[in-house]
Design a protein around this motif. Sequence first.
Motif, PDB file in Angstrom:
ATOM      1  N   ILE A  37       0.830  -1.207   0.000  1.00  0.00           N
ATOM      2  CA  ILE A  37       0.000   0.000   0.000  1.00  0.00           C
ATOM      3  C   ILE A  37       0.863   1.255   0.000  1.00  0.00           C
ATOM      4  CG2 ILE A  37      -1.672   1.333   1.340  1.00  0.00           C
ATOM      5  CD1 ILE A  37      -3.076  -1.169   2.067  1.00  0.00           C
ATOM      6  N   TRP A  38       1.987   1.202   0.723  1.00  0.00           N
ATOM      7  CA  TRP A  38       2.888   2.361   0.707  1.00  0.00           C
ATOM      8  C   TRP A  38       3.477   2.573  -0.696  1.00  0.00           C
ATOM      9  CZ3 TRP A  38       3.705   6.564   3.223  1.00  0.00           C
ATOM     10  CH2 TRP A  38       3.343   6.656   4.564  1.00  0.00           C
ATOM     11  N   ILE A  39       3.816   1.483  -1.377  1.00  0.00           N
ATOM     12  CA  ILE A  39       4.329   1.601  -2.744  1.00  0.00           C
ATOM     13  C   ILE A  39       3.268   2.230  -3.642  1.00  0.00           C
ATOM     14  CG2 ILE A  39       5.152   0.337  -4.754  1.00  0.00           C
ATOM     15  CD1 ILE A  39       7.156   0.442  -2.479  1.00  0.00           C
ATOM     16  N   ILE A  40       2.017   1.807  -3.466  1.00  0.00           N
ATOM     17  CA  ILE A  40       0.906   2.365  -4.254  1.00  0.00           C
ATOM     18  C   ILE A  40       0.780   3.864  -3.996  1.00  0.00           C
ATOM     19  CG2 ILE A  40      -1.615   2.386  -4.439  1.00  0.00           C
ATOM     20  CD1 ILE A  40      -1.498  -0.677  -3.993  1.00  0.00           C
ATOM     21  N   ARG A  41       0.881   4.267  -2.739  1.00  0.00           N
ATOM     22  CA  ARG A  41       0.791   5.692  -2.396  1.00  0.00           C
ATOM     23  C   ARG A  41       1.928   6.483  -3.035  1.00  0.00           C
ATOM     24  NH1 ARG A  41      -0.482   4.769   4.038  1.00  0.00           N
ATOM     25  NH2 ARG A  41      -2.739   4.408   3.853  1.00  0.00           N
ATOM     26  N   ILE A  42       3.123   5.920  -3.014  1.00  0.00           N
ATOM     27  CA  ILE A  42       4.278   6.603  -3.608  1.00  0.00           C
ATOM     28  C   ILE A  42       4.085   6.755  -5.114  1.00  0.00           C
ATOM     29  CG2 ILE A  42       6.743   6.378  -4.107  1.00  0.00           C
ATOM     30  CD1 ILE A  42       6.992   4.973  -1.340  1.00  0.00           C
ATOM     31  N   VAL A  43       3.635   5.698  -5.764  1.00  0.00           N
ATOM     32  CA  VAL A  43       3.385   5.752  -7.215  1.00  0.00           C
ATOM     33  C   VAL A  43       2.334   6.807  -7.536  1.00  0.00           C
ATOM     34  CG1 VAL A  43       2.431   4.478  -9.173  1.00  0.00           C
ATOM     35  CG2 VAL A  43       4.089   3.369  -7.652  1.00  0.00           C
ATOM     36  N   PHE A 102      -8.359  17.619  -2.355  1.00  0.00           N
ATOM     37  CA  PHE A 102      -9.228  17.013  -3.370  1.00  0.00           C
ATOM     38  C   PHE A 102      -8.445  16.121  -4.319  1.00  0.00           C
ATOM     39  CE2 PHE A 102     -11.054  17.044  -7.638  1.00  0.00           C
ATOM     40  CZ  PHE A 102     -12.336  16.589  -7.388  1.00  0.00           C
ATOM     41  N   PHE A 103      -7.359  16.635  -4.879  1.00  0.00           N
ATOM     42  CA  PHE A 103      -6.618  15.858  -5.867  1.00  0.00           C
ATOM     43  C   PHE A 103      -5.841  14.713  -5.220  1.00  0.00           C
ATOM     44  CE2 PHE A 103      -7.382  19.628  -8.469  1.00  0.00           C
ATOM     45  CZ  PHE A 103      -7.745  19.031  -9.666  1.00  0.00           C
ATOM     46  N   ALA A 104      -5.378  14.901  -3.986  1.00  0.00           N
ATOM     47  CA  ALA A 104      -4.701  13.807  -3.292  1.00  0.00           C
ATOM     48  C   ALA A 104      -5.661  12.658  -3.035  1.00  0.00           C
ATOM     49  CB  ALA A 104      -4.100  14.310  -1.976  1.00  0.00           C
ATOM     50  N   VAL A 105      -6.831  12.964  -2.493  1.00  0.00           N
ATOM     51  CA  VAL A 105      -7.815  11.916  -2.215  1.00  0.00           C
ATOM     52  C   VAL A 105      -8.258  11.251  -3.516  1.00  0.00           C
ATOM     53  CG1 VAL A 105     -10.138  11.451  -1.326  1.00  0.00           C
ATOM     54  CG2 VAL A 105      -8.612  12.994  -0.085  1.00  0.00           C
ATOM     55  N   LEU A 106      -8.483  12.030  -4.552  1.00  0.00           N
ATOM     56  CA  LEU A 106      -8.894  11.466  -5.839  1.00  0.00           C
ATOM     57  C   LEU A 106      -7.839  10.514  -6.386  1.00  0.00           C
ATOM     58  CD1 LEU A 106     -10.911  11.397  -8.205  1.00  0.00           C
ATOM     59  CD2 LEU A 106      -9.703  13.370  -9.173  1.00  0.00           C
ATOM     60  N   ALA A 107      -6.586  10.937  -6.363  1.00  0.00           N
ATOM     61  CA  ALA A 107      -5.505  10.105  -6.906  1.00  0.00           C
ATOM     62  C   ALA A 107      -5.364   8.809  -6.121  1.00  0.00           C
ATOM     63  CB  ALA A 107      -4.188  10.880  -6.885  1.00  0.00           C
ATOM     64  N   PHE A 108      -5.379   8.898  -4.791  1.00  0.00           N
ATOM     65  CA  PHE A 108      -5.223   7.697  -3.971  1.00  0.00           C
ATOM     66  C   PHE A 108      -6.442   6.789  -4.075  1.00  0.00           C
ATOM     67  CE2 PHE A 108      -2.316  10.577  -1.437  1.00  0.00           C
ATOM     68  CZ  PHE A 108      -1.157   9.980  -1.902  1.00  0.00           C
ATOM     69  N   ASN A 109      -7.610   7.356  -4.275  1.00  0.00           N
ATOM     70  CA  ASN A 109      -8.811   6.529  -4.466  1.00  0.00           C
ATOM     71  C   ASN A 109      -8.753   5.759  -5.784  1.00  0.00           C
ATOM     72  OD1 ASN A 109      -9.828   7.509  -2.073  1.00  0.00           O
ATOM     73  ND2 ASN A 109     -11.447   8.737  -2.995  1.00  0.00           N
ATOM     74  N   LEU A 110      -8.297   6.419  -6.840  1.00  0.00           N
ATOM     75  CA  LEU A 110      -8.309   5.816  -8.168  1.00  0.00           C
ATOM     76  C   LEU A 110      -7.348   4.636  -8.300  1.00  0.00           C
ATOM     77  CD1 LEU A 110      -8.558   8.969 -10.468  1.00  0.00           C
ATOM     78  CD2 LEU A 110     -10.333   7.261 -10.035  1.00  0.00           C
ATOM     79  N   THR A 111      -6.355   4.560  -7.427  1.00  0.00           N
ATOM     80  CA  THR A 111      -5.439   3.418  -7.522  1.00  0.00           C
ATOM     81  C   THR A 111      -6.155   2.097  -7.265  1.00  0.00           C
ATOM     82  OG1 THR A 111      -4.789   3.640  -5.178  1.00  0.00           O
ATOM     83  CG2 THR A 111      -3.446   4.809  -6.831  1.00  0.00           C
ATOM     84  N   GLY A 112      -7.333   2.157  -6.661  1.00  0.00           N
ATOM     85  CA  GLY A 112      -8.086   0.942  -6.393  1.00  0.00           C
ATOM     86  C   GLY A 112      -8.617   0.250  -7.633  1.00  0.00           C
ATOM     87  N   ILE A 113      -8.694   0.955  -8.754  1.00  0.00           N
ATOM     88  CA  ILE A 113      -9.224   0.346  -9.978  1.00  0.00           C
ATOM     89  C   ILE A 113      -8.191   0.317 -11.102  1.00  0.00           C
ATOM     90  CG2 ILE A 113     -11.613   0.966  -9.466  1.00  0.00           C
ATOM     91  CD1 ILE A 113     -11.319   3.306 -11.427  1.00  0.00           C
TER      92      ILE A 113
END
Length: 264
Positions: A37-43, A102-113
């Motif tokens: 999950i940390w790798i995903i956040r960094i990406v 807004f953009f941080a939450v959007l970006a981190f949310n979108l990694t789920g799909i």
Amino acid sequence: MLLAASESEGGFHAPSIADFFPPAILFEGTIFQIDRIWIIRIVATIVLLTIFVVAARRARLVPGRFQNAIEMMLDFVRVQIVEEIMGKEHAKRFVPMITTIFFAVLAFNLTGIIPGLNMAGTARMGLPFLLALWVLVTYWAVGIKAHGLGGYLKNSLFPPGIPAPIYLIVTPIELLQILIIRPASLAIRLVANMVAGHIMLVLCFAATQYFVFEAVPAMKAFGVLTLAGGLIFTLFELLVAALQAYIFALLASVYLNIALEEEH
């Protein structure tokens, strides 16, 4: 896609909360532990920063499609969220903060799909809590700066027009509001939606793998249904990702505006 819930031993294995606590990749057992999950956040962070750096460097007086898209999203946050809640006079101070949220939450949310990532960076409490804490600290700082510590506490804890004995009930509730309930409402809502979305996607796609590759021939047709369900839920998660970013930014603006008001 999303095969975490299916093991090589055979049979169908439903998703669980363990999906959100993958094994450590680096620095296991330390406060610097890095997992998937940390790798995903960094990406997600690198991609988000790259998009805005490229947009800034390519900015032109006559914008192209890419610049137009970025400017439309920035204007949406500024006009439809911050200015709509706070008015133009106060909005200027908070547009950078709310836009970042807004953009941080959007970006981190979108990694789920996103294939290969398949997990929302906001599906674990740490990041949503950090963003909510940022809002809480700013909320207190803005209120104290606008009214002074005494005036801020009076406005927040002792709403006018209430009989004095009722303050014994109202004041503790208001204290919980400004210390716990408001930041918790931001973080918990976001995490709950991302966790639920991930579980539904894992369930659909893991079931598809099971029906197609492991189930008896008579049940393989069910794989079409679960695959269709997975694709539908993917589109739904796209909507939820954007909606939760909007709600987080909107509530942050509302809370900051409350801190600026003379009376609550």
